[in-house]
Design an enzyme around this catalytic site. Structure first.
Site, mmCIF file in Angstrom:
data_model
loop_
_atom_site.group_PDB
_atom_site.id
_atom_site.type_symbol
_atom_site.label_atom_id
_atom_site.label_comp_id
_atom_site.label_asym_id
_atom_site.label_seq_id
_atom_site.Cartn_x
_atom_site.Cartn_y
_atom_site.Cartn_z
ATOM 1 N N ARG A 1 0.832 -1.207 0.000
ATOM 2 C CA ARG A 1 0.000 0.000 0.000
ATOM 3 C C ARG A 1 0.861 1.249 0.000
ATOM 4 O O ARG A 1 0.546 2.242 -0.660
ATOM 5 C CB ARG A 1 -0.952 -0.022 1.201
ATOM 6 C CG ARG A 1 -2.122 0.957 1.078
ATOM 7 C CD ARG A 1 -1.824 2.299 1.703
ATOM 8 N NE ARG A 1 -1.285 2.139 3.017
ATOM 9 C CZ ARG A 1 -0.338 2.929 3.516
ATOM 10 N NH1 ARG A 1 0.156 3.939 2.814
ATOM 11 N NH2 ARG A 1 0.141 2.712 4.732
ATOM 12 N N SER A 2 1.989 1.212 0.724
ATOM 13 C CA SER A 2 2.884 2.367 0.746
ATOM 14 C C SER A 2 3.423 2.681 -0.648
ATOM 15 O O SER A 2 3.507 3.850 -1.041
ATOM 16 C CB SER A 2 4.050 2.119 1.711
ATOM 17 O OG SER A 2 3.616 2.092 3.044
ATOM 18 N N LEU B 1 10.293 14.881 1.328
ATOM 19 C CA LEU B 1 10.032 16.005 2.223
ATOM 20 C C LEU B 1 10.804 15.847 3.528
ATOM 21 O O LEU B 1 11.508 16.751 3.965
ATOM 22 C CB LEU B 1 8.530 16.123 2.508
ATOM 23 C CG LEU B 1 8.111 17.196 3.521
ATOM 24 C CD1 LEU B 1 8.413 18.589 2.984
ATOM 25 C CD2 LEU B 1 6.621 17.060 3.870
ATOM 26 N N SER C 1 8.353 16.011 11.772
ATOM 27 C CA SER C 1 7.092 16.676 12.086
ATOM 28 C C SER C 1 7.157 18.186 11.902
ATOM 29 O O SER C 1 6.124 18.852 11.932
ATOM 30 C CB SER C 1 6.686 16.363 13.537
ATOM 31 O OG SER C 1 6.461 14.984 13.721
ATOM 32 N N THR D 1 10.323 6.486 0.787
ATOM 33 C CA THR D 1 9.832 5.265 0.159
ATOM 34 C C THR D 1 10.018 5.362 -1.353
ATOM 35 O O THR D 1 9.716 6.394 -1.961
ATOM 36 C CB THR D 1 8.344 5.055 0.495
ATOM 37 O OG1 THR D 1 8.196 4.916 1.904
ATOM 38 C CG2 THR D 1 7.802 3.812 -0.196
ATOM 39 N N ALA E 1 -2.305 11.129 1.038
ATOM 40 C CA ALA E 1 -1.681 9.866 1.434
ATOM 41 C C ALA E 1 -2.221 9.384 2.773
ATOM 42 O O ALA E 1 -2.441 8.184 2.976
ATOM 43 C CB ALA E 1 -0.166 10.045 1.498
ATOM 44 N N LEU F 1 -2.297 -16.717 18.349
ATOM 45 C CA LEU F 1 -1.494 -17.661 17.574
ATOM 46 C C LEU F 1 -0.328 -18.225 18.369
ATOM 47 O O LEU F 1 0.328 -19.169 17.918
ATOM 48 C CB LEU F 1 -0.968 -16.984 16.303
ATOM 49 C CG LEU F 1 -1.871 -17.083 15.070
ATOM 50 C CD1 LEU F 1 -3.145 -16.265 15.234
ATOM 51 C CD2 LEU F 1 -1.137 -16.638 13.818
ATOM 52 N N GLU G 1 3.974 10.014 7.995
ATOM 53 C CA GLU G 1 2.938 10.894 7.457
ATOM 54 C C GLU G 1 2.050 11.460 8.563
ATOM 55 O O GLU G 1 0.825 11.522 8.447
ATOM 56 C CB GLU G 1 2.135 10.171 6.377
ATOM 57 C CG GLU G 1 3.016 9.795 5.194
ATOM 58 C CD GLU G 1 2.294 9.049 4.097
ATOM 59 O OE1 GLU G 1 1.073 9.221 3.968
ATOM 60 O OE2 GLU G 1 2.954 8.276 3.379
ATOM 61 N N THR H 1 2.709 11.811 13.002
ATOM 62 C CA THR H 1 2.720 10.957 14.176
ATOM 63 C C THR H 1 1.379 11.029 14.897
ATOM 64 O O THR H 1 0.577 11.947 14.684
ATOM 65 C CB THR H 1 3.829 11.384 15.153
ATOM 66 O OG1 THR H 1 3.520 12.702 15.643
ATOM 67 C CG2 THR H 1 5.189 11.388 14.482
#
Length: 393
Positions: free
Chosen positions: A99-100, A140, A147, A173, A251, A347, A372, A374
């Site tokens: 997904r990222s 970025l 932050s 990423t 995002a 589990l 993206e 905190t």
């Protein structure tokens, strides 16, 4: 004659899926099928090895239509916000790294070019990015400024008609595999965005190793040593932090959906395991303490799903505000992480292996919790929204 009521679906007890349109359900099922066939059988091994076959998967994801799917034109499908959300949900049910990749490609790199690029920049990059023929990243965050992006040190200065870019970005990423990086830098005119193609002299990318989270994902540091860029490398449509922060909002929206998928996958894995695992001559699903854990997981999955659908509808109606996104990311990531941890206890020792997805999800969600935005930052966004008082400093 009385009819027997239909059995409730343990994976969706409130039938939240019925709130989706036929088209949204089709997208959900199509992406789920892709994830089941192309990702699930292999992602445990990718995670263990710390690899992600991006070049192999990108064209398949492009053909699937999920790269920039919420954008219009240039090879993008122009899907609704909810449709994009359910796609993120099914992608992250397989792995947060998948997904990222899709989120960074579509909601960060492509969205920045789509919203703020020139027509020439859009034509040059968006069709290839949508098809997966090219890969993009969004730069970025810096080593010392996450932050607090307003104090970024990466800087671009004018030199004649060119720009000279210097500085570094961290935790990027897709960084080392990208064909184009959307880089945000300080200038005399405020923060501006620049398109930096792969192979530009002075640009180096170094992958981050030793990760215990998002291992099936490429994470890099980008360094810019007096990188000379032409005048047309700058995104002309925006100045200031509004540019990168607006794309980050897109995002984060994908995250608040994606984590529902990760949470659901942990819950259903634990449920199936509890029904088949025999201890003291009975399935552990028959013990009260196990049922309590499963019920708590189910409640939180369904609540997170409802939150995602509501925020998605607000977004499609043009009524979604940054506080709504913060609400969804803060609540849904936190819930997913607790579900993953609880599922692992059901589990037992089996839960620590890559044979089952729950600890992989838990490790991944530790990154999702802080990237993206905190949990602390989103808490302060909501705090300001409900009190009217900013408390960031």
């Amino acid at each position: 004659m009385a009819t027997t009521p239909a059995r409730l679906d343990p994976a969706d007890l409130l039938a939240v899926g019925e709130l989706l349109t036929d088209e949204e359900r089709l997208i959900r099922d199509t992406v789920r099928k892709f994830a089941d066939e192309r990702i699930r059988p292999y992602v445990g091994e990718w995670f263990e090895q710390g690899v992600f076959p991006a070049r192999e998967l990108a064209p398949e994801l492009g053909k699937l239509g999920v790269l920039g799917m919420h954008l219009d034109g240039y090879g993008c499908t122009g899907s609704s916000a909810v449709a994009y959300g359910v796609a993120c949900m099914e992608l992250e049910a397989a792995d947060s790294g998948l997904r990222s990749f899709v989120s960074v490609q579509g909601s960060l790199a492509m969205r920045s070019i789509h919203a703020y690029g020139s027509e020439e920049q859009k034509q040059q990059w968006l069709p290839d990015l949508a098809a997966g023929r090219a890969i993009g990243c969004f730069a970025l965050t810096e080593p010392d400024f996450g932050s607090d992006p307003a104090n970024m040190r990466t800087r671009a200065r004018r030199k004649g008609t060119d720009w000279v870019l210097s500085g570094s970005k961290m935790w990027i990423t897709n960084g080392s595999i990208s064909d184009v990086a959307v880089v945000w830098a300080q200038t005399d005119e405020g923060v501006r965005g620049f398109l930096v193609p792969k192979g530009t002299p002075g640009l180096t990318a170094t992958d981050v190793h030793g990760k215990l989270s998002l291992r099936a994902s490429v994470t890099s540091e980008l360094a810019f040593d007096e990188v000379v860029l032409p005048a047309d490398a700058v995104l002309p449509g925006v100045e200031g932090l509004r540019g990168p922060l607006s794309s980050l909002g897109e995002a984060r929206y994908g995250i608040l959906w994606g984590t529902v998928g990760a949470a659901r996958d942990c819950y259903t894995t634990a449920l199936d395991y509890a029904k088949s695992r025999i201890q003291f001559d009975r399935p552990i699903a028959g013990f009260q303490l196990t049922q309590q854990k499963l019920v708590e997981m189910m409640l939180e999955v369904e609540k997170a799903y409802l939150v995602a659908v509501r925020i998605g509808r607000l977004k499609d109606e043009g009524r979604c505000r940054p506080a709504h996104i913060s609400f969804g990311k803060l609540n849904n990531v936190r819930a997913a992480l607790e579900i993953a941890r609880s599922a692992r206890t059901i589990l037992g020792a089996n839960g620590i292996t890559t044979e089952y997805p729950v600890l992989r999800h838990a490790n991944n969600l530790e990154s999702v919790l802080t990237y993206e935005g905190t949990a602390e930052i989103h808490t302060l966004v909501l705090g300001e929204t409900i009190t009217g008082e900013p408390a960031y400093r």
